[in-house]
Design an enzyme around this catalytic site. Structure first.
Site, short mmCIF file in Angstrom:
data_model
loop_
_atom_site.label_atom_id
_atom_site.label_comp_id
_atom_site.label_asym_id
_atom_site.label_seq_id
_atom_site.Cartn_x
_atom_site.Cartn_y
_atom_site.Cartn_z
N HIS A 180 0.59 -1.66 0.29
CA HIS A 180 0.31 0.20 -0.29
C HIS A 180 1.38 0.83 0.26
O HIS A 180 1.19 1.69 1.12
CB HIS A 180 -1.29 -0.41 0.77
CG HIS A 180 -1.96 0.78 0.74
ND1 HIS A 180 -2.62 2.53 0.11
CD2 HIS A 180 -3.11 0.21 1.63
CE1 HIS A 180 -3.38 2.32 -0.19
NE2 HIS A 180 -4.14 1.78 0.96
N HIS A 183 -2.80 6.56 -0.91
CA HIS A 183 -3.81 7.00 0.39
C HIS A 183 -3.23 7.61 2.21
O HIS A 183 -4.13 7.87 3.09
CB HIS A 183 -4.56 6.07 0.55
CG HIS A 183 -6.01 5.71 -0.80
ND1 HIS A 183 -7.06 4.31 -0.86
CD2 HIS A 183 -5.37 5.83 -1.61
CE1 HIS A 183 -6.92 4.52 -1.77
NE2 HIS A 183 -6.70 5.66 -2.68
N TYR A 185 -0.90 7.04 3.19
CA TYR A 185 -0.45 6.37 4.73
C TYR A 185 1.49 6.46 4.60
O TYR A 185 1.70 6.80 4.53
CB TYR A 185 -0.80 4.65 4.24
CG TYR A 185 -2.46 4.34 4.71
CD1 TYR A 185 -3.26 5.53 5.51
CD2 TYR A 185 -2.85 4.45 3.06
CE1 TYR A 185 -4.22 4.95 6.22
CE2 TYR A 185 -4.67 4.68 3.90
CZ TYR A 185 -5.44 4.76 4.85
OH TYR A 185 -6.85 5.47 4.98
#
Ligand code: 8OZ
Length: 366
Positions: A180, A183, A185
């Site tokens: 990931h 977004h 993060y």
């Protein structure tokens, strides 16, 4: 180059070591339904098994460590119980002929002391709070906590958490992992000049800001093989208070570096996540031209948009989020041009206890 080939949605695709039955992907979707210990439960086994006809499932964002958590009831893949829970999911999906990766995340500053070991501050590139909220049981939606800046010497430990989590994911039976990198993060926050004000080797220049993500990708590809590692990025999504003054050169650098590591796919959220696709100018074709592997498109795609994109060679896979929640048999519905289920108005996307809104979306009759 795989990357410029044209196809339709129902053509198979070789993705590293595996063959996908079609070009449709279930996007990673946070549902906040993990059981005690952040272990995926029995309903989660059924939820993913119901969706096994899609070419590839990317299981929801999953913590690489206890510190990586930022939301209630999100699963991990760092304890033996979590690995055993995921094993039931992957077995069920494989039994139905499906393929499944898992998205590995560290939420970084998108967290709250309530979720952190010892109620410590969450960690981030710099001690700047995200203007964002997370849900705390008994309290409600609450501002994320002001994080502390990671010490330079701590970064290698988090790189290692991703490495071990990738190994655990393979042990749990996943066909691969998606890092990931989107977004807002942890890895994305390091990339962006809105969140990263560091003055060490992990801040300042684009090269330095990309260093952490590149180190994670390098560790994970070494650990389980680049042909089982994908990555998700969201170049211009403002989600979770993400800000970057120069997204085009930043992400061109990121993709050039990724191309050297040869991950099996790059998954790109175009525009604002779950919102307008044209919120900011960005040249995605340029980005794709810098990478030789499989390009996965995302964000608000309809069947028609997906078919056009594949036919024009703008990507080889398309991921679907909300449509996959409400239509477990989405490939068949697309193929037969059958009506699509809407999301239930009376069931939450995030959280919930019983089957409603999770495993009770109907498939077409056999
Ligand atoms: C919605 C709610 C919580 C987390 C993401 C993992 O945006 C998420 C997420 C989405 O990538």
């Amino acid at each position: 180059m795989a990357n410029t080939e044209t196809a339709n949605l129902f053509q198979p695709l070789k993705l590293g070591r595996i063959e996908l039955a079609n070009r449709m992907v279930m996007a990673p979707l946070t549902r906040n339904r993990a059981s005690e210990g952040n272990v995926p439960g029995e309903m989660t086994v059924e939820y993913y098994a119901q969706r096994a006809s899609v070419g590839l499932i990317i299981a929801e964002a999953t913590q690489v460590s206890a510190q990586a958590q930022g939301y209630i009831a999100t699963p991990g893949v760092h304890t033996p119980e979590q690995i055993a829970g995921w094993r039931k999911v992957t077995d069920a999906v494989h039994q139905r002929g499906g393929r499944i990766f898992v998205q590995l995340w560290h939420t970084g500053r998108m967290s709250h002391t309530a979720f952190q070991p010892g109620e410590q501050a969450p960690v981030a590139p710099s001690a700047i709070a995200a203007k964002a909220k997370t849900y705390i049981p008994g309290v409600g939606y609450t501002d994320t906590s002001t994080p502390r800046a990671l010490e330079t010497a701590e970064i290698a430990g988090i790189v290692n958490d991703f490495r071990v989590a990738a190994r655990n994911a393979i042990e749990a039976g996943f066909d691969g992992v998606e890092i990931h990198g989107a977004h807002g993060y942890l890895l994305d926050a390091f990339l962006r000049d809105g969140a990263n004000k560091r003055t060490d080797a992990y801040g300042g220049s684009i090269e330095n800001r990309a260093r952490f993500l590149v180190e994670v990708m390098s560790a994970v590809t070494q650990e389980i093989g680049a042909d089982r590692v994908g990555i998700r990025i969201s170049p211009v999504s403002p989600v979770n208070d993400s800000n970057e003054s120069q997204p085009q050169p930043l992400f061109e650098h990121v993709v050039r570096e990724l191309n050297k590591l040869k991950p099996v796919y790059i998954h790109v959220v175009e525009g604002a996540t779950g919102g307008p696709r044209d919120n900011a100018p960005f040249d995605y074709d340029k980005l794709r031209s810098l990478y030789d592997g499989v390009w996965m498109l995302n964000n608000g795609y309809t069947q028609e948009m997906a078919e056009t994109a594949l036919a024009e060679g703008r990507g080889q896979l398309v991921s679907f989020g909300r449509l996959m929640i409400s239509n477990p048999d989405l490939p068949r519905r697309f193929k037969e041009k059958a009506p699509l289920n809407e999301l239930f108005a009376d069931a939450p996307l995030y959280g919930g206890v019983g089957p409603h809104g999770y495993i009770d979306y109907p498939a077409l009759p056999v």
